[in-house]
Design a protein around this motif. Structure first.
Motif, short mmCIF file in Angstrom:
data_model
loop_
_atom_site.label_atom_id
_atom_site.label_comp_id
_atom_site.label_asym_id
_atom_site.label_seq_id
_atom_site.Cartn_x
_atom_site.Cartn_y
_atom_site.Cartn_z
N GLY A 12 1.12 -0.47 0.10
CA GLY A 12 0.19 0.03 0.27
C GLY A 12 0.68 1.16 -0.05
N GLU A 13 2.03 1.67 -0.35
CA GLU A 13 3.12 2.49 0.19
C GLU A 13 3.05 2.60 -1.46
OE1 GLU A 13 6.96 0.49 1.04
OE2 GLU A 13 6.29 0.33 3.32
N LYS A 14 3.74 4.02 -1.52
CA LYS A 14 4.06 4.96 -2.57
C LYS A 14 5.02 4.60 -2.87
CE LYS A 14 3.00 9.59 -1.98
NZ LYS A 14 2.54 10.77 -2.30
N VAL A 15 5.81 4.82 -4.52
CA VAL A 15 7.19 5.33 -5.01
C VAL A 15 6.92 5.75 -5.83
CG1 VAL A 15 8.99 3.76 -6.53
CG2 VAL A 15 7.35 2.51 -4.67
N GLU A 16 7.94 7.21 -5.06
CA GLU A 16 7.79 8.29 -5.48
C GLU A 16 9.69 8.66 -6.05
OE1 GLU A 16 7.57 13.15 -5.39
OE2 GLU A 16 6.57 12.32 -3.48
N ILE A 17 9.99 8.68 -7.56
CA ILE A 17 11.09 9.15 -7.98
C ILE A 17 10.66 10.68 -8.48
CG2 ILE A 17 12.23 8.73 -10.01
CD1 ILE A 17 11.40 5.76 -9.66
N ARG A 18 11.59 11.58 -7.97
CA ARG A 18 10.90 12.79 -7.60
C ARG A 18 11.61 13.41 -9.86
NH1 ARG A 18 9.49 16.39 -3.91
NH2 ARG A 18 9.82 14.87 -1.60
N GLY A 19 10.91 13.74 -10.48
CA GLY A 19 11.40 14.23 -11.52
C GLY A 19 10.46 13.60 -12.85
N PHE A 20 10.73 11.76 -12.75
CA PHE A 20 10.27 11.33 -13.24
C PHE A 20 8.66 10.52 -12.98
CE2 PHE A 20 9.38 6.49 -14.02
CZ PHE A 20 9.93 6.26 -15.33
N GLY A 21 8.31 10.41 -11.93
CA GLY A 21 6.85 10.37 -11.25
C GLY A 21 6.34 9.08 -10.08
N THR A 22 5.01 9.10 -10.08
CA THR A 22 5.61 8.10 -8.35
C THR A 22 4.57 6.42 -9.44
OG1 THR A 22 5.25 10.25 -7.72
CG2 THR A 22 3.54 8.33 -6.53
#
Length: 99
Positions: free
Chosen positions: A39-49
């Motif tokens: 249930g976690e999100k994975v955020e890659i700044r500048g690329f997306g979530t």
């Protein structure tokens, strides 16, 4: 682009062997999948979530019989592009439209 084409592109761009690029890509996929399962999100700044979204209950039709069927709500994986990715792809699209 297929997974093998992506692996080849990563290997070339990073200057590493395809085997190493494939291992890194497989690890990335596994980590993102496990995070989404929790249930976690994975955020890659500048690329997306990468995140899980709830799809609402809806009424659909059985294509074979035409009968109305209620489709229950469910969680589905989703990707929300980041600002840098949106801008980069929009610029490329604008270039192609001008031609």
């Amino acid at each position: 682009m297929t997974k093998s084409e992506l692996v080849a592109a990563i290997a070339e761009k990073a200057g590493i062997r395809k085997k190493d690029a494939e291992a890194a890509l497989n690890a990335f996929i596994a980590v993102v999948t496990e995070a989404l399962k929790k249930g976690e999100k994975v955020e890659i700044r500048g690329f997306g979530t990468f995140l899980m979204k709830e799809r609402a209950q809806r009424v659909a039709r059985n294509p074979k019989t035409g009968e109305k069927v209620t489709v229950p709500p469910k969680l589905v994986p989703a990707f929300k592009p980041g600002k840098d990715l949106k801008e980069a792809t929009e610029q490329e699209l604008k270039k192609k439209r001008k031609k």
